[in-house]
Design a protein around this motif. Structure first.
Motif, PDB file in Angstrom:
ATOM      1  N   GLN A   1      71.889  20.650  46.333  1.00  0.00           N
ATOM      2  CA  GLN A   1      70.580  20.184  45.899  1.00  0.00           C
ATOM      3  C   GLN A   1      70.641  18.702  45.508  1.00  0.00           C
ATOM      4  O   GLN A   1      71.698  18.180  45.160  1.00  0.00           O
ATOM      5  N   PRO A   2      69.488  18.002  45.599  1.00  0.00           N
ATOM      6  CA  PRO A   2      69.497  16.596  45.160  1.00  0.00           C
ATOM      7  C   PRO A   2      69.923  16.443  43.702  1.00  0.00           C
ATOM      8  O   PRO A   2      70.477  15.417  43.323  1.00  0.00           O
ATOM      9  N   SER A   3      69.682  17.465  42.886  1.00  0.00           N
ATOM     10  CA  SER A   3      70.052  17.408  41.471  1.00  0.00           C
ATOM     11  C   SER A   3      71.367  18.148  41.231  1.00  0.00           C
ATOM     12  O   SER A   3      71.506  18.881  40.252  1.00  0.00           O
ATOM     13  N   SER A   4      72.351  17.964  42.108  1.00  0.00           N
ATOM     14  CA  SER A   4      73.623  18.673  41.999  1.00  0.00           C
ATOM     15  C   SER A   4      74.372  18.264  40.730  1.00  0.00           C
ATOM     16  O   SER A   4      74.341  17.101  40.304  1.00  0.00           O
ATOM     17  N   ASN A   5      75.072  19.250  40.125  1.00  0.00           N
ATOM     18  CA  ASN A   5      75.871  18.977  38.927  1.00  0.00           C
ATOM     19  C   ASN A   5      77.246  18.420  39.262  1.00  0.00           C
ATOM     20  O   ASN A   5      77.950  17.921  38.370  1.00  0.00           O
ATOM     21  N   VAL A   6      77.692  18.531  40.505  1.00  0.00           N
ATOM     22  CA  VAL A   6      79.060  18.174  40.890  1.00  0.00           C
ATOM     23  C   VAL A   6      79.283  16.690  40.620  1.00  0.00           C
ATOM     24  O   VAL A   6      78.498  15.830  41.034  1.00  0.00           O
ATOM     25  N   GLY A   7      80.380  16.387  39.932  1.00  0.00           N
ATOM     26  CA  GLY A   7      80.746  15.013  39.637  1.00  0.00           C
ATOM     27  C   GLY A   7      80.128  14.456  38.375  1.00  0.00           C
ATOM     28  O   GLY A   7      80.460  13.335  37.984  1.00  0.00           O
ATOM     29  N   GLU A   8      79.261  15.197  37.711  1.00  0.00           N
ATOM     30  CA  GLU A   8      78.623  14.713  36.493  1.00  0.00           C
ATOM     31  C   GLU A   8      79.542  14.946  35.282  1.00  0.00           C
ATOM     32  O   GLU A   8      80.287  15.929  35.226  1.00  0.00           O
ATOM     33  N   ASP A   9      79.456  14.040  34.316  1.00  0.00           N
ATOM     34  CA  ASP A   9      80.272  14.112  33.104  1.00  0.00           C
ATOM     35  C   ASP A   9      79.480  14.844  32.020  1.00  0.00           C
ATOM     36  O   ASP A   9      78.411  14.398  31.608  1.00  0.00           O
ATOM     37  N   TYR A  10      80.007  15.992  31.548  1.00  0.00           N
ATOM     38  CA  TYR A  10      79.347  16.795  30.524  1.00  0.00           C
ATOM     39  C   TYR A  10      80.204  16.895  29.258  1.00  0.00           C
ATOM     40  O   TYR A  10      80.038  17.821  28.465  1.00  0.00           O
ATOM     41  N   SER A  11      81.096  15.937  29.065  1.00  0.00           N
ATOM     42  CA  SER A  11      81.987  16.023  27.910  1.00  0.00           C
ATOM     43  C   SER A  11      81.246  15.863  26.593  1.00  0.00           C
ATOM     44  O   SER A  11      81.751  16.266  25.548  1.00  0.00           O
ATOM     45  N   TYR A  12      80.057  15.280  26.614  1.00  0.00           N
ATOM     46  CA  TYR A  12      79.294  15.070  25.383  1.00  0.00           C
ATOM     47  C   TYR A  12      78.495  16.298  24.973  1.00  0.00           C
ATOM     48  O   TYR A  12      77.942  16.357  23.888  1.00  0.00           O
ATOM     49  N   ARG A  13      78.413  17.282  25.853  1.00  0.00           N
ATOM     50  CA  ARG A  13      77.586  18.448  25.584  1.00  0.00           C
ATOM     51  C   ARG A  13      78.273  19.385  24.585  1.00  0.00           C
ATOM     52  O   ARG A  13      79.474  19.668  24.700  1.00  0.00           O
ATOM     53  N   PRO A  14      77.539  19.927  23.600  1.00  0.00           N
ATOM     54  CA  PRO A  14      78.158  20.813  22.597  1.00  0.00           C
ATOM     55  C   PRO A  14      78.776  22.061  23.199  1.00  0.00           C
ATOM     56  O   PRO A  14      79.804  22.536  22.707  1.00  0.00           O
ATOM     57  N   TYR A  15      78.157  22.632  24.246  1.00  0.00           N
ATOM     58  CA  TYR A  15      78.730  23.859  24.795  1.00  0.00           C
ATOM     59  C   TYR A  15      80.117  23.619  25.382  1.00  0.00           C
ATOM     60  O   TYR A  15      80.966  24.499  25.370  1.00  0.00           O
TER      61      TYR A  15
END
Length: 881
Positions: A124-138
């Motif tokens: 999808q255009p809004s793909s999560n692959v390669g995104e940095d989520y280290s700041y997310r609480p979960y």
């Protein structure tokens, strides 16, 4: 003194009645209100528990999925060793299949560094692959404790959801996290069926779920500095504006419920606020219920209590009055008895006079009855004739000598029976029935029809001494008139029914003709747009290869094709407006950006004509469909520039009550009053203006239909020789109701050989060979590798996993094929899902919404080459990111 004492007693009685009524009403109303409020509060609490169970079940359904996926060996290997492209693709497909089975929103595998390794929305255009989520609480919670939970807005997708995470461990070491995102928007849709306001708030008391848009992202209490810093670092609610909820508590119930008044968002009347804690999620559910029913119950009880006190008071007064009346009645009875005795004496005297008049009759004919139009006969208490009149003899045509004084009425009945005037059946029974009726002394009235058609109305009344008087009125003319009126009414009703059926058939025929016309116009415009689309693409290719006068000539050709495009588009818009197929998106928005854009666009055209275009800025917020309102103002400005030979054009607005009137002033020749109603019709144009730039006469027709569709008033004021003012009235809105803007990823500009289109493998599928040839020529000029430019059947024949395109241009209406339905079979053959752009002459809002939902591009024919190039570049950049 008697008068003063009487008035004092009356005053005390009134005070007692009024005071007791008020006290009883207040006590009964308050008691009933509290009882009804307690009952409603218990019902609301049970309803809230059901909502809580539904929310918890939706979360629990996905709760074990991250734990199961954390045991998957493929996910463990991907975290132990960086996967290559093929392995990453297998992981993406596995997560995609798991997501399709569970019907969650997204599944994401995040590495120890917080970067997403694979995701179910990889294509999808809004793909999560390669995104940095280290700041997310979960993510942090899972690495720290093994599990995590967090509700927030997705920074990649922009879609809110509930994130559940599970750490993936190897030899006691946490190597990464698997995350599932649960969208709870479906739950909000279920809540929409409730007439109450249903909310869910997080541990910071921020409302994140609501069945009404105005309540979402509201603060139930002020946030502390630490809470605001925590939410900002986690980007929990992205750029949403968290507005405080203004509420005033008026009462607290025993079970914890509250009676409140809502000030912002404003709700009329008192509301019952009930809350339920969800300790596992650290959330709270809230339900606001209209307490009007309890108030009505209290009001009814108050009225009943007051009425009961008044009834008791009136009962006491009635008993007292009854006692006084009894004494008065005794006195009146004695007086009445004397009056009755006097009247009885007078009645006996009158009866004696009647008998004397009957005895003085000549041969039974009474001169006192002769003037009556009815036939009258009088018998005494022995059922013998006493008196009659000539009309009686005339109606029944009795022979001479039959009617005489003292003859029994039975003989008259028997004579009439032999003539058939008593109806069918045995004669003796008919005579006995009439004699019994006379003996009973009961009055009667009936109608009887004789053989000659005469209808008689027969009335009988007893006399005080036991006799009987019977009258016979000839009502034949009245009956005939009534029958004629009924016949006339039936005929009129029949004619009205026939006329109604004719009108209904004519209306249905007109509707069928109108639908046929709309379908014909839409189909004809679609077929005309196909070659026009090919022509504009060929011209675009030609312009790139010509120079000098030839290039200028090609630009003139392109301008002519653009004018033809505008006419066809206007025709299609009119067809969609008439058929009701045009969907609207009415919402609140700030008007200033729209006016600024229009002033900038039309300012260039005004400068080229030597005119001045001035506009007045505004801070107003209006409620309308922004695209359709833009269309109205564009037509106003286009006409103003076309018909203003010199001077200036002014764009501004003024407030009129709760409406905002947007006006366009010009200094043209003006419009005669006789033509002001006609210029809003199709193909109506004035003879003034610049001849070579005259339009097709469709702009104001579209304006009138859009105004009718949106419920906006369209106004025109014109003065010959001085100019015209065209205006549209739109409702004013609230700035708080403006929806948050969506983030649109930027598209990098082309830069020569670095353009994403260079060497891009493109397929173009269209059933029109001219469009295919024009598209191939245009794409190859941009450096694309066009591997296919043909119809749907040819695409299905050659598609395989060895020739997957990087981008697909797909028509919609292709004979028996529908473009979006063709995409899935092609993807099965390719074993991949490349990005796609729908290129169609269909002006269907549902089709455009489907493209947006799937992340596809959408362009309407005839295609403008710059727009096609920009959209292709945008999709390629998104897909590669």
């Amino acid at each position: 003194m008697y008068w003063l004492g009487r008035h004092r007693t009356l005053l005390l009685t009134l005070l007692l009645m009024i005071g007791g009524t008020v006290l009883c009403a207040a006590a009964a109303g308050h008691y009933a209100w509290r009882r009804a409020l307690a009952t409603e509060s218990a019902q609301v609490q049970r309803q809230l528990e059901l909502y809580g169970q539904g929310l918890q079940q939706r979360i629990d359904r996905f709760g074990t999925l991250p734990q199961v996926l954390a045991l998957d060996p493929d996910l463990r290997r991907a975290l132990l060793q960086v996967p290559d492209a093929a392995a990453r693709q297998r992981l993406n497909l596995k997560l995609q299949r798991a997501n399709q089975v569970t019907r969650a929103s997204t599944l994401t595998l995040v590495g120890h560094d917080g970067v997403a390794v694979a995701a179910s929305n990889w294509d999808q255009p809004s793909s999560n692959v390669g995104e940095d989520y280290s700041y997310r609480p979960y993510y942090r919670q899972a690495l720290a404790t093994g599990r995590g939970r967090f509700y927030g807005i997705g920074m990649t997708t922009g879609v809110p959801g509930y994130f559940l995470s599970q750490a993936i461990e190897e030899d006691g070491r946490r190597m990464g996290v698997v995350v599932i995102k649960i969208e709870l928007s479906a739950l909000e849709q279920e809540w929409l069926s409730s007439p109450d306001v249903v909310l869910a708030s997080d541990e910071h008391d921020v409302v994140f779920l609501a069945n009404r848009d105005a309540w979402r992202y509201r603060l139930l209490r002020p946030l502390g500095p630490g809470e605001r810093r925590e939410m900002l670092e986690a980007r929990q609610y992205a750029d949403r504006s968290l507005q405080p909820l203004r509420v005033r508590t008026e009462d607290v119930l025993e079970n914890g419920g509250r009676m409140v008044r809502l000030l912002d968002p404003l709700l009329a009347g008192p509301m019952l606020w009930q809350s339920l804690a969800l300790p596992e999620e650290h959330w709270n559910l809230h339900l606001l219920h209209d307490a009007g029913a309890a108030t009505s119950a209290g009001r009814s009880a108050a009225i009943g209590g007051g009425a009961a006190w008044l009834a008791l008071g009136f009962l006491v007064l009635f008993v007292q009055q009854r006692r006084r009346l009894d004494a008065h009645r005794q006195r009146s009875r004695r007086e009445l008895e004397s009056v009755l005795a006097q009247h009885a004496e007078e009645l006996r005297t009158a009866q004696d006079g009647v008998l004397q008049a009957a005895q003085q009759a000549d041969s039974g004919l009474s001169r006192s009855l002769a003037h009556l139009p009815q036939g009258v006969v009088v018998i005494d208490n022995t059922q013998k004739l006493v008196a009659w009149n000539a009309r009686y003899l005339e109606l029944f045509k009795f022979p001479a000598g039959l009617i005489r004084e003292g003859r029994p009425i039975e003989e008259i009945f028997r004579y009439n029976a032999r003539r058939g005037l008593l109806g069918p059946g045995p004669i003796d029974e008919a005579i006995e029935r009439r004699l019994n009726h006379l003996r009973s002394g009961r009055p009667h009235m009936r109608e009887s029809e004789k053989d000659d058609g005469t209808v008689l109305e027969i009335r009988g009344n007893p006399l005080p001494d036991g006799g009987f008087v019977t009258s016979y009125a000839d009502i034949t003319a009245y009956k005939n008139t009534a029958r004629e009126l009924r016949s006339l009414a039936d005929a009129l009703e029949h004619r009205v029914a026939e006329r109604t059926r004719d009108l209904d058939e004519a209306r249905r025929e007109a509707e069928r003709a109108n639908r046929y016309k709309s379908r014909f116009v839409a189909s004809a415009v679609h077929d005309l747009l196909q070659p026009l689309n090919a022509a504009r693409m060929f011209v675009s290719v030609l312009r790139g290869k010509l120079a000098g006068d030839a290039r200028e000539l090609s630009e003139h050709v392109d301008a002519a094709l653009a004018a033809q495009d505008a006419i066809l588009t206007s025709l299609l818009d009119i067809s969609r407006l008439e058929s009701g197929a045009l969907q609207t998106q009415v919402q609140a928005f700030a008007l200033s950006p729209l006016l600024e854009t229009l002033a900038r666009e039309f300012g260039i055209a005004a400068d080229s004509r030597g005119l001045q275009l001035r506009w007045v800025d505004t801070r107003a917020v209006v409620v309308s469909d922004e695209a359709l309102l833009r269309r109205i103002l564009q037509n106003f400005l286009s006409n103003a520039l076309r018909y203003t030979p010199r001077g200036r054009v002014l764009l501004g607005c003024r407030r009129v009550g709760d409406q905002l009137r947007i006006e366009v002033h010009d200094q043209g020749p003006g419009i005669p009053e006789s033509l002001q109603g006609e210029i809003f019709e199709e193909f109506r144009r004035l003879d003034d203006g610049v001849e070579q730039e005259r339009g097709a006469g469709l702009g104001l027709a579209i304006v009138e239909r859009i105004g009718r569709l949106l419920g906006h008033g369209i106004h025109l004021h014109s003065t010959l020789g001085r100019g015209s003012v065209f205006a549209v009235s739109v409702p004013l809105g609230d700035a708080a109701a403006i929806p948050a803007p969506t983030q649109v990823p930027a598209v990098a500009a082309d830069a020569g050989d670095d353009s994403p289109l260079r060497h891009c493998r493109v397929w173009s599928i269209d059933d029109d060979p001219r469009v295919c040839a024009a598209t191939r020529a245009l794409l190859e000029r941009w450096g694309c590798a066009v591997e296919l430019a043909d119809g749907p059947q040819a695409a299905l024949e050659i598609a395989s996993a060895l020739n997957v395109p990087q981008l697909l241009l797909l028509d919609v209406r292709m004979g028996q094929w529908h473009g979006p339905d063709l995409y899935d079979p092609l993807c099965d053959l390719w074993q991949a899902r490349p990005p796609v752009i729908l290129v169609t002459a269909e002006r269907d809002d549902a089709l455009k919404a489907q493209a947006a939902e799937n992340g596809w591009g959408f362009l309407s024919k005839p295609v403008r080459p710059p727009a096609l190039r920009a959209l292709m570049t945008q999709l390629l950049v998104r897909h590669r990111a």
